[in-house]
Motif scaffolding. Structure first.
Motif, PDB file in Angstrom:
ATOM      1  N   PRO A 231       3.344  37.835  -5.210  1.00  0.00           N
ATOM      2  CA  PRO A 231       3.084  39.134  -6.012  1.00  0.00           C
ATOM      3  C   PRO A 231       0.992  39.280  -5.646  1.00  0.00           C
ATOM      4  N   LEU A 232       0.420  37.730  -5.684  1.00  0.00           N
ATOM      5  CA  LEU A 232      -1.278  37.993  -5.456  1.00  0.00           C
ATOM      6  C   LEU A 232      -1.041  37.903  -3.306  1.00  0.00           C
ATOM      7  N   LEU A 233      -0.147  37.595  -3.081  1.00  0.00           N
ATOM      8  CA  LEU A 233      -0.217  37.961  -1.483  1.00  0.00           C
ATOM      9  C   LEU A 233      -0.577  39.176  -1.185  1.00  0.00           C
ATOM     10  N   ILE A 234       0.694  39.237  -2.025  1.00  0.00           N
ATOM     11  CA  ILE A 234       0.458  41.159  -0.965  1.00  0.00           C
ATOM     12  C   ILE A 234      -0.360  42.278  -1.742  1.00  0.00           C
ATOM     13  N   GLY A 235      -0.333  41.934  -2.658  1.00  0.00           N
ATOM     14  CA  GLY A 235      -1.504  42.430  -3.426  1.00  0.00           C
ATOM     15  C   GLY A 235      -3.299  42.592  -3.129  1.00  0.00           C
ATOM     16  N   ALA A 236      -3.433  41.634  -2.093  1.00  0.00           N
ATOM     17  CA  ALA A 236      -4.176  40.853  -1.301  1.00  0.00           C
ATOM     18  C   ALA A 236      -4.182  41.779   0.163  1.00  0.00           C
ATOM     19  N   VAL A 237      -3.313  42.055   0.413  1.00  0.00           N
ATOM     20  CA  VAL A 237      -2.510  42.083   1.604  1.00  0.00           C
ATOM     21  C   VAL A 237      -3.406  44.207   1.560  1.00  0.00           C
TER      22      VAL A 237
END
Length: 792
Positions: A217-223
């Motif tokens: 989820p943090l990865l998708i948030g950063a993207v």
């Protein structure tokens, strides 16, 4: 469309991830310069009377409406050791030298015009620029720049301004205030992200156990954040965008990225536990949770798009960035995340930190139980058995919390929105309000476009204005007046070929009821032609007019779109009405709390802001649109699973309805409450801001999300659905036929792969199923169709 996206992610996962990486790199490079193109201000309509007055003043009357105020203070306010010369006040030799040096420095700059100084006007003509105790004097001017360049030039002016020894020099006014607020907002966004990311990771680890699953989820948030910055940079090429939209990008991108990914990853793990292989689980996740995510994204985007009806670009900016960040987060969740899940497969549960902790403390591995045995299911059953008292008590409680909003007041932001410790402009503002008989920042300008008379024709109008209660002085080309008598000569540059301008000095708070009455009284004075009023009080009135006019249309647009979308989603006309009413209750509760905190100032000491007796007018409107969309977000998450269970049960009896509600909450309660907590953490990160209306925005939305997820979705919604029974799913026959043709439906559940069995019925494994298998993360035995003890 979702199936095609899913198959692309399943068949070409590495290509999707590489493509996503290239897009992120490009967006990061392209969007890196976005802050240089964002603008301050934008709170008023460009077509308002005050905006037209300000444009005429800035173009034809240099310095008549200053945005730069320099306060020179001697005595107790001066540097330590200044001595007797400093204590002599603004007429001391040290003060005169400092005032003359600052005035000459301003006059020499090409980007500063209309310089007025106490020390050049003298004690009589410049009396309004001298504090009542004689310790401070002012130099006022206008920085010649638009909203894009004003903060940058003001920052350079503040840095380069001479600060002679023996006196204290502080820089204020609208220009320096915009610079300090822009700098503070950028710092607050960085601090908020630094706080939100690690705390969110900890909560995600608690929710998922696995470090791998928690990181997704943090990865998708950063993207989504990086992608939206590039979109925002593109929007600046054809529209004005507020600097405060930057906070929306980071906060909403991270919050929704986590929100959507949490829902997707949870569904993927559930499908794996239900016996599907990795490709089938990814496909099913996109077809179900992905469908809900896209639908939720559309609802949030449409709620934010309603801001486009308002004329000020401050609100329009949030419409642009809101739609962009929501769609970017949703697309990343249904394309990039499935590709990552395809490659990870069962390894999504690797590095479960709870396994060593259980071993360390001698705890047993989690066992798997049916949804009907979970705590969530039992809670909903308990609520539905007491549906009437639960519905009444929660409704009354929300209404009580919302009661203070009935006394809400809205106004224009001034320097008090920023902490005194963080800004010189705030210190100058406090000085003007407390120590000067006339607040230079609160003065009004009256523009008489096309006025072709002379001093003789202008003097009677200025005299009449000076007689209005609350006016200290009136400066015009026909003389300076106080209480109907001339007390000084005419001011130069106040009359020219473009018309005339009159400056009305006052100590009345322009954002108070007294300020509103003063403005009305001044407008009632008959003038020698058309009169356009500018300044703080006029801007405040114009902001309120610009908001209250389109607000009913925005609310109606949101209600209509939400109703239509939920009807297409559920096939019911009852559930959309119920959702709209419950969202209104949760919003009322949060808004009432915000009035109690920020307008009445009950927690001002703890939060470190100065209560002004009103809320910054644009923020409640922005909160309404965004909070309504986010509340509908959780409604969609919950209804999607309830509807699945309702259809699976055949949907014929009231008991089927109650069971579907309990099962829907049992399967999603842990997910949407965790999502709400994570979103609240991100929003509370904005609450550390030293700009009070950003605190209001962050904390108000966080409270709305928590109230909606915990109180409304877990208590009020199940109680109301139990009371309405089968009527929840009712629609007129004509609309039912319409929904059958155009409604949003899921594709058929994919068959389990060879060697697997179908999901179990609600009590355990299916007939002839193999023995319980082990959970890949923990080794705990499980059977299909059940949930882990941790998920209860």
């Amino acid at each position: 469309m979702l199936t095609r996206l899913a198959r692309l992610a399943i068949n070409r996962p590495k290509w999707v991830l590489v493509g996503a990486l290239l897009v992120v790199v490009f967006c990061g490079v392209f969007g890196a310069s976005v802050t240089d193109r964002l603008k301050a201000g934008g709170y008023t309509s460009p077509d308002s009377e005050s905006a037209r007055a300000a444009k005429l003043v800035n173009e034809h009357f240099d310095g008549a409406q200053p945005n730069l105020i320099v306060a020179v203070t001697t005595g107790a306010g001066a540097d330590a050791g200044a001595g007797a010369a400093a204590r002599a006040g603004v007429d001391s030799a040290a003060a005169r030298r400092a005032g003359a040096r600052i005035t000459e420095w301003m006059d020499a700059r090409d980007d500063i015009e209309g310089v007025q100084s106490y020390w050049t006007l003298g004690p009589e003509a410049g009396a309004a620029l001298r504090s009542e105790d004689g310790a401070s004097g002012l130099v006022m001017a206008r920085i010649d720049a638009d909203d894009t360049d004003l903060p940058k030039i003001a920052e350079r002016v503040k840095a380069d301004l001479p600060r002679p020894d023996g006196v204290t020099v502080r820089v204020g006014g609208y220009g320096p205030l915009t610079a300090e607020m822009e700098s503070q907002v950028t710092r607050d966004a960085t601090i908020g992200e630094a706080v939100a990311f690690p705390i969110s990771l900890i909560v995600l680890v608690v929710v998922f156990g696995s470090l791998v699953a928690a990181g997704l989820p943090l990865l998708i948030g950063a993207v989504s954040i990086v992608t939206t910055l590039a979109i925002l940079r593109l929007v600046t090429t054809f529209a004005d965008v507020s600097i405060y939209a930057l906070n929306m990008t980071t906060v909403l991108g991270l919050a929704l990225g986590i929100d959507y990914s949490l829902f997707m990853v949870s569904r993927f793990r559930e499908e794996l536990r239900n016996g599907l292989d990795v490709p089938a689980a990814v496909l099913r996740t996109v077809q179900t949770a992905g469908r809900t995510v896209m639908f939720s994204a559309v609802t949030v985007a449409l709620a934010l798009a309603a801001l486009i009806v308002f004329p000020m670009f401050f609100l329009k900016s949030f419409a642009y960035v809101g739609v962009a960040v929501v769609l970017a987060a949703a697309l990343a969740a249904v394309l990039v995340l499935p590709a990552a899940l395809t490659l990870l497969g069962h390894r999504v549960d690797r590095y479960d930190v709870r396994v060593p902790l259980r071993r360390w403390f001698g705890m047993k591995p989690p066992r798997w139980v049916a949804p009907e045995e979970s705590r969530w299911y039992r809670m909903v059953v308990a609520v539905t058995r007491r549906a009437v008292p639960v519905a009444v008590l929660t409704t009354v409680g929300l209404l009580v919390l919302g009661a203070p909003f009935l006394s809400s007041k809205w106004g224009y932001p001034d320097d008090r929105v920023i902490a005194a410790s963080a800004a010189e402009s705030r210190q100058v503002g406090d000085l003007l309000r407390e120590d000067f008989a006339q607040d230079a920042a609160a003065s009004m300008t009256v523009v008489l476009p096309g006025f072709d008379g002379g001093a003789r024709e202008l003097a009677p109008y200025a005299t009449a204005l000076s007689r209005v209660d609350g006016v200290s002085t009136v400066v015009s080309g026909g003389g300076t007046f106080a209480d109907g008598a001339q007390v000084g000569p005419a001011a130069a540059g106040m009359v020219n070929d473009a018309g005339a301008v009159v400056r009305v000095g006052t100590a009345v708070d322009p954002y108070s009821d007294d300020g509103e009455r003063l403005l009305a009284a001044l407008r009632d004075v008959s003038g020698p032609g058309e009169a356009l009023f500018g300044g703080a009080a006029a801007e405040n009135q114009d902001v309120l007019d610009a908001l209250t006019g389109p607000l009913p249309y925005a609310a109606a647009l949101i209600a209509l779109t939400m109703f239509v979308l939920l009807f297409l989603f559920t096939g019911s006309v009852v559930l959309p009405v119920k959702a709209l009413l419950m969202n209104t209750l949760s919003l009322a509760a949060a808004f009432g709390a915000m009035v109690w905190v920020f307008q009445e100032g009950h927690l001002s000491g703890l939060l470190g802001f100065t209560p002004t007796g009103y809320l910054v007018a644009n923020i409640p409107v922005l909160m309404f649109c965004l909070a309504f969309g986010l509340s509908m977000d959780y409604e969609v998450f919950l209804l999607s699973r309830i509807r699945e269970e309702w259809l699976a049960s055949g949907g014929t009896t009231t008991e089927d309805n109650t069971h579907a509600v309990a099962m829907g909450v049992a399967r999603t309660g842990r997910v949407f409450t965790a999502a709400a907590l994570l979103m609240a953490i991100v929003l509370i990160g904005m609450g550390v801001s030293k700009v009070s209306f950003m605190q209001l925005f962050g904390l108000g939305l966080a409270l709305t999300v928590l109230v909606d997820a915990v109180v409304v979705r877990c208590l009020l919604a199940p109680a109301m659905m139990r009371l309405m029974g089968r009527f929840n799913w009712w629609a007129p026959p004509a609309l039912s036929r319409l929904h059958a043709r155009v409604g949003l439906t899921e594709e058929a559940h994919p068959a389990p792969p060879a060697g697997r069995h179908a999901p179990a019925a609600a009590g355990g494994a299916p007939a002839g199923a193999p023995a319980p298998t082990a959970d890949p993360a923990t080794g705990a035995a499980r059977t299909d169709g059940t949930v882990r003890t941790d998920d209860r």
